[in-house]
Design an enzyme around this catalytic site. Structure first.
Site, PDB file in Angstrom:
ATOM      1  N   ALA A 208       0.853  -1.193   0.000  1.00  0.00           N
ATOM      2  CA  ALA A 208       0.000   0.000   0.000  1.00  0.00           C
ATOM      3  C   ALA A 208       0.885   1.239   0.000  1.00  0.00           C
ATOM      4  O   ALA A 208       1.942   1.267   0.641  1.00  0.00           O
ATOM      5  CB  ALA A 208      -0.887   0.010   1.239  1.00  0.00           C
ATOM      6  N   LYS A 209       0.463   2.255  -0.721  1.00  0.00           N
ATOM      7  CA  LYS A 209       1.225   3.502  -0.738  1.00  0.00           C
ATOM      8  C   LYS A 209       0.624   4.410   0.336  1.00  0.00           C
ATOM      9  O   LYS A 209      -0.146   5.328   0.038  1.00  0.00           O
ATOM     10  CB  LYS A 209       1.146   4.130  -2.140  1.00  0.00           C
ATOM     11  CG  LYS A 209       2.265   5.093  -2.441  1.00  0.00           C
ATOM     12  CD  LYS A 209       2.299   5.447  -3.920  1.00  0.00           C
ATOM     13  CE  LYS A 209       3.180   6.640  -4.191  1.00  0.00           C
ATOM     14  NZ  LYS A 209       4.583   6.476  -3.863  1.00  0.00           N
ATOM     15  N   ALA A 210       0.939   4.093   1.588  1.00  0.00           N
ATOM     16  CA  ALA A 210       0.333   4.783   2.725  1.00  0.00           C
ATOM     17  C   ALA A 210       1.302   5.815   3.288  1.00  0.00           C
ATOM     18  O   ALA A 210       2.500   5.546   3.411  1.00  0.00           O
ATOM     19  CB  ALA A 210      -0.044   3.776   3.805  1.00  0.00           C
TER      20      ALA A 210
END
Ligand code: PPE
Length: 311
Positions: A156-158
């Site tokens: 995830a690109k969190a």
């Protein structure tokens, strides 16, 4: 980075200076946001966003992994992005959509906080420099390991996950290098602070796979497709740190960095110390795809239609 005029915020375009949030924004405290990095280029067909649908899809996937419902459809996000580019009068730009838990109840449980959405665009040159793209940059393996899926969700690109990249980046910058290479928690090569990594040895291209806790880069996927189309063998596999020192060529891919060669790792020259033949040919075809000079990859471009002038 060059400031633009307007930022899209929850459905409206507001002045750059007015795109503000409350200090009790949940994401500021706990990193509960997801984002994208996208680029639009000036092409013969007009301004075009590279692999826009894939980036929007990853944004929704990242949000889903953190149980955030984006209160807009994919098509609304796409249209809002087009509008933001047009209203800022930009022909090429970097695009930063951000979806985050806004101001609401404090405390770790986030699901009662609103989900806010912003889209900012600005002119942004080569992230590791034009010279870096041409001559290659100097990389160093960071002592900070890449976040693992035992603790978070590397796919995830969190936003919160990026403190990991930030620590690695500061460490190597202070040591005098341009980019960090992070190993995964097993000690295998993972990726750069904001780029995926490829090595070339004896003509074969290798890159770490998802089991190494990489972020599934869209430019990584593009580079794999392009390299295979050029006839190169591309293998997704674990890469040991020592292989960085044996590689004939190393390059990194990312939206901000585009395709940037490494000319040195840990003070050891990569190959001849100059970007090699394989890197150069993949880079050339990649640049052609980004700038709309390639028919083969034309479907990767989402052309921004500028409305005809009425007055
Ligand atoms: N790994 C990481 C950790 C990463 O942040 C990026 C993108 C990539 C791989 C490559 O992904 P892709 O852009 O889809 O090929 N990094 C974004 C943020 C950089 C920043 O400095 O901010 C980017 O390149 O936009």
């Amino acid at each position: 980075m060059k400031q633009a005029d307007l930022i899209w915020m929850n459905g409206e375009l507001v002045a750059w200076e007015d795109a503000k949030v409350h200090v009790l924004t949940h994401a500021l405290h706990y990193g509960t946001g997801v984002f994208e990095g996208i680029r639009a280029y000036e092409t013969p067909r007009g301004t075009a966003i590279f692999r826009h649908a894939d980036h929007v899809e990853r944004l929704f996937k990242s949000a889903g992994m953190y149980l955030m419902d984006i209160p807009y459809s994919r098509e609304e996000i796409r249209a809002a992005t087009h509008e933001t580019i047009i209203r800022n009068g930009l022909r090429s730009c970097y695009i930063r959509p951000l979806v985050f838990r806004g101001a609401g109840p404090m405390g770790l449980f986030p699901l009662d906080c609103p989900v806010d959405v912003t889209i900012a665009v600005w002119e942004w040159g080569a992230y590791l420099g034009d010279e870096g793209k041409q001559r290659g940059v100097r990389g160093k393996v960071s002592s900070f390991r890449r976040i693992s899926s035992a603790a978070v969700i590397p796919a995830a690109k969190a936003t919160g996950q990026y403190v990991n990249s930030v620590l690695a980046k500061i460490e190597v910058d202070k040591a005098g290098y341009e980019e960090a290479i992070l190993l995964d928690d097993r000690g295998m090569v993972c990726e750069g602070s904001g780029e995926n990594l490829f090595i070339v040895r004896d003509g074969v291209i290798s890159t770490p796979g998802f089991a190494a806790d990489i972020l599934g880069g869209i430019n990584r996927a593009s580079a794999i497709t392009i390299a295979r189309d050029l006839g190169y063998e591309v293998v997704e596999r674990d890469i040991a740190r020592g292989e960085l020192y044996l590689a004939d060529e190393i390059f990194m891919t990312g939206t901000a960095a585009e395709l940037t060669p490494l000319r040195e790792v840990d003070d050891r020259p990569v190959g001849s110390g100059e970007p090699g033949e394989v890197t150069r040919s993949v880079q050339r075809a990649f640049e052609d795809a980004l700038h709309g000079r390639s028919d083969r990859y034309a479907e990767w471009l989402d052309v921004v239609e500028v409305p005809a002038r009425t007055a």
